[in-house]
Design a protein around this motif. Structure first.
Motif, mmCIF file in Angstrom:
data_model
loop_
_atom_site.group_PDB
_atom_site.id
_atom_site.type_symbol
_atom_site.label_atom_id
_atom_site.label_comp_id
_atom_site.label_asym_id
_atom_site.label_seq_id
_atom_site.Cartn_x
_atom_site.Cartn_y
_atom_site.Cartn_z
ATOM 1 N N MET A 1 15.491 0.771 -4.789
ATOM 2 C CA MET A 1 14.565 -0.348 -4.812
ATOM 3 C C MET A 1 13.328 0.014 -3.985
ATOM 4 S SD MET A 1 15.605 -4.233 -3.991
ATOM 5 C CE MET A 1 15.844 -5.039 -5.529
ATOM 6 N N THR A 2 12.165 -0.298 -4.479
ATOM 7 C CA THR A 2 10.939 0.053 -3.769
ATOM 8 C C THR A 2 10.637 -0.958 -2.674
ATOM 9 O OG1 THR A 2 9.535 -1.198 -5.265
ATOM 10 C CG2 THR A 2 9.991 1.097 -5.856
ATOM 11 N N VAL A 3 9.778 -0.540 -1.762
ATOM 12 C CA VAL A 3 9.417 -1.404 -0.635
ATOM 13 C C VAL A 3 8.650 -2.619 -1.127
ATOM 14 C CG1 VAL A 3 8.069 -1.531 1.486
ATOM 15 C CG2 VAL A 3 9.400 0.513 0.973
ATOM 16 N N VAL A 4 7.746 -2.430 -2.090
ATOM 17 C CA VAL A 4 6.938 -3.544 -2.597
ATOM 18 C C VAL A 4 7.811 -4.586 -3.272
ATOM 19 C CG1 VAL A 4 5.063 -4.152 -4.174
ATOM 20 C CG2 VAL A 4 4.944 -2.042 -2.850
ATOM 21 N N ALA A 5 8.873 -4.169 -3.921
ATOM 22 C CA ALA A 5 9.746 -5.115 -4.613
ATOM 23 C C ALA A 5 10.525 -5.985 -3.633
ATOM 24 C CB ALA A 5 10.702 -4.372 -5.525
ATOM 25 N N THR A 6 10.739 -5.496 -2.414
ATOM 26 C CA THR A 6 11.503 -6.281 -1.449
ATOM 27 C C THR A 6 10.634 -7.242 -0.642
ATOM 28 O OG1 THR A 6 11.302 -4.558 0.221
ATOM 29 C CG2 THR A 6 13.241 -4.466 -1.206
ATOM 30 N N LEU A 7 9.312 -7.127 -0.745
ATOM 31 C CA LEU A 7 8.425 -8.013 0.003
ATOM 32 C C LEU A 7 8.305 -9.367 -0.675
ATOM 33 C CD1 LEU A 7 5.437 -5.680 0.929
ATOM 34 C CD2 LEU A 7 7.223 -6.511 2.430
ATOM 35 N N VAL A 8 8.206 -10.376 0.133
ATOM 36 C CA VAL A 8 7.890 -11.702 -0.368
ATOM 37 C C VAL A 8 6.419 -11.658 -0.794
ATOM 38 C CG1 VAL A 8 7.722 -14.125 0.309
ATOM 39 C CG2 VAL A 8 9.562 -12.712 1.209
ATOM 40 N N PRO A 9 6.031 -12.341 -1.862
ATOM 41 C CA PRO A 9 4.636 -12.261 -2.315
ATOM 42 C C PRO A 9 3.605 -12.591 -1.232
ATOM 43 C CG PRO A 9 5.967 -13.329 -3.980
ATOM 44 C CD PRO A 9 6.852 -13.112 -2.794
ATOM 45 N N LEU A 10 3.899 -13.532 -0.372
ATOM 46 C CA LEU A 10 2.973 -13.863 0.710
ATOM 47 C C LEU A 10 2.823 -12.697 1.687
ATOM 48 C CD1 LEU A 10 1.162 -16.073 1.821
ATOM 49 C CD2 LEU A 10 3.110 -16.940 3.109
ATOM 50 N N GLN A 11 3.907 -11.995 1.945
ATOM 51 C CA GLN A 11 3.840 -10.820 2.802
ATOM 52 C C GLN A 11 3.003 -9.718 2.151
ATOM 53 O OE1 GLN A 11 7.976 -9.881 3.348
ATOM 54 N NE2 GLN A 11 8.133 -11.091 5.228
ATOM 55 N N ALA A 12 3.164 -9.550 0.848
ATOM 56 C CA ALA A 12 2.393 -8.527 0.132
ATOM 57 C C ALA A 12 0.903 -8.831 0.199
ATOM 58 C CB ALA A 12 2.862 -8.437 -1.315
ATOM 59 N N VAL A 13 0.545 -10.097 0.061
ATOM 60 C CA VAL A 13 -0.868 -10.486 0.148
ATOM 61 C C VAL A 13 -1.396 -10.247 1.559
ATOM 62 C CG1 VAL A 13 -2.443 -12.460 0.054
ATOM 63 C CG2 VAL A 13 -0.750 -12.135 -1.746
ATOM 64 N N ALA A 14 -0.613 -10.587 2.567
ATOM 65 C CA ALA A 14 -1.048 -10.386 3.958
ATOM 66 C C ALA A 14 -1.216 -8.899 4.257
ATOM 67 C CB ALA A 14 -0.039 -11.014 4.917
ATOM 68 N N PHE A 15 -0.286 -8.076 3.811
ATOM 69 C CA PHE A 15 -0.418 -6.627 4.008
ATOM 70 C C PHE A 15 -1.636 -6.082 3.279
ATOM 71 C CE2 PHE A 15 4.138 -6.422 5.303
ATOM 72 C CZ PHE A 15 3.955 -5.680 6.461
ATOM 73 N N ALA A 16 -1.905 -6.587 2.080
ATOM 74 C CA ALA A 16 -3.067 -6.124 1.311
ATOM 75 C C ALA A 16 -4.370 -6.499 2.010
ATOM 76 C CB ALA A 16 -3.028 -6.719 -0.100
ATOM 77 N N LEU A 17 -4.451 -7.712 2.561
ATOM 78 C CA LEU A 17 -5.654 -8.121 3.286
ATOM 79 C C LEU A 17 -5.901 -7.233 4.498
ATOM 80 C CD1 LEU A 17 -5.456 -12.023 3.234
ATOM 81 C CD2 LEU A 17 -7.131 -10.578 2.097
ATOM 82 N N VAL A 18 -4.843 -6.919 5.221
ATOM 83 C CA VAL A 18 -4.985 -6.054 6.394
ATOM 84 C C VAL A 18 -5.371 -4.642 5.966
ATOM 85 C CG1 VAL A 18 -3.699 -4.992 8.291
ATOM 86 C CG2 VAL A 18 -3.482 -7.444 7.855
ATOM 87 N N ALA A 19 -4.751 -4.143 4.911
ATOM 88 C CA ALA A 19 -5.052 -2.790 4.439
ATOM 89 C C ALA A 19 -6.477 -2.675 3.912
ATOM 90 C CB ALA A 19 -4.058 -2.387 3.357
ATOM 91 N N LEU A 20 -6.984 -3.705 3.278
ATOM 92 C CA LEU A 20 -8.360 -3.674 2.772
ATOM 93 C C LEU A 20 -9.383 -3.972 3.859
ATOM 94 C CD1 LEU A 20 -7.864 -5.518 -0.634
ATOM 95 C CD2 LEU A 20 -8.216 -3.065 -0.263
ATOM 96 N N GLY A 21 -8.982 -4.721 4.875
ATOM 97 C CA GLY A 21 -9.917 -5.092 5.933
ATOM 98 C C GLY A 21 -10.227 -3.979 6.909
ATOM 99 N N ALA A 22 -9.273 -3.099 7.150
ATOM 100 C CA ALA A 22 -9.475 -2.023 8.128
ATOM 101 C C ALA A 22 -10.634 -1.101 7.760
ATOM 102 C CB ALA A 22 -8.187 -1.235 8.320
ATOM 103 N N PRO A 23 -10.723 -0.602 6.527
ATOM 104 C CA PRO A 23 -11.876 0.247 6.194
ATOM 105 C C PRO A 23 -13.209 -0.494 6.258
ATOM 106 C CG PRO A 23 -10.166 0.456 4.523
ATOM 107 C CD PRO A 23 -9.753 -0.633 5.438
ATOM 108 N N VAL A 24 -13.189 -1.779 5.971
ATOM 109 C CA VAL A 24 -14.425 -2.556 6.037
ATOM 110 C C VAL A 24 -14.940 -2.594 7.477
ATOM 111 C CG1 VAL A 24 -15.446 -4.842 5.686
ATOM 112 C CG2 VAL A 24 -13.864 -3.917 4.006
ATOM 113 N N VAL A 25 -14.035 -2.768 8.435
ATOM 114 C CA VAL A 25 -14.430 -2.779 9.845
ATOM 115 C C VAL A 25 -14.996 -1.415 10.235
ATOM 116 C CG1 VAL A 25 -13.595 -2.981 12.222
ATOM 117 C CG2 VAL A 25 -12.784 -4.567 10.489
ATOM 118 N N VAL A 26 -14.337 -0.356 9.820
ATOM 119 C CA VAL A 26 -14.764 0.991 10.197
ATOM 120 C C VAL A 26 -16.101 1.350 9.560
ATOM 121 C CG1 VAL A 26 -14.162 3.433 9.992
ATOM 122 C CG2 VAL A 26 -12.414 1.770 10.601
#
Length: 93
Positions: A1-26
């Motif tokens: 089973m993949t890691v993404v499949a085990t995440l709750v959708p809200l967790q996936a959205v929160a991780f995506a926001l953090v992952a997309l926000g870091a390069p924007v700050v840099v």
């Protein structure tokens, strides 16, 4: 089973926001804008911590990213600009 499949959708959205926000700050070059973008990124981290049920890091991240860091950056920018202004005025005299 993949890691993404085990995440709750809200967790996936929160991780995506953090992952997309870091390069924007840099990639933000203007220090004033970077302070603002970093504050927004801090709110995204707070949301991630809340979703992951970690309230203590969420509260400390909220204080640091929402109040502490922007205050220090804005104070430093104001001080540098004031010194430049004084140096320019003394050079004109």
């Amino acid at each position: 089973m993949t890691v993404v499949a085990t995440l709750v959708p809200l967790q996936a959205v929160a991780f995506a926001l953090v992952a997309l926000g870091a390069p924007v700050v840099v990639l933000t070059r203007n220090p004033l804008r970077q302070a603002l973008v970093n504050s927004v990124y801090g709110v995204a981290l707070v949301c991630l911590f809340v979703v992951l049920e970690a309230p203590d890091p969420a509260l400390s991240m909220l204080v640091v990213s929402g109040i502490g860091y922007p205050l220090v950056i804005l104070t430093a920018i104001a001080r540098v600009r004031g010194e430049r202004r004084r140096a320019k005025e003394t050079a004109d005299d």
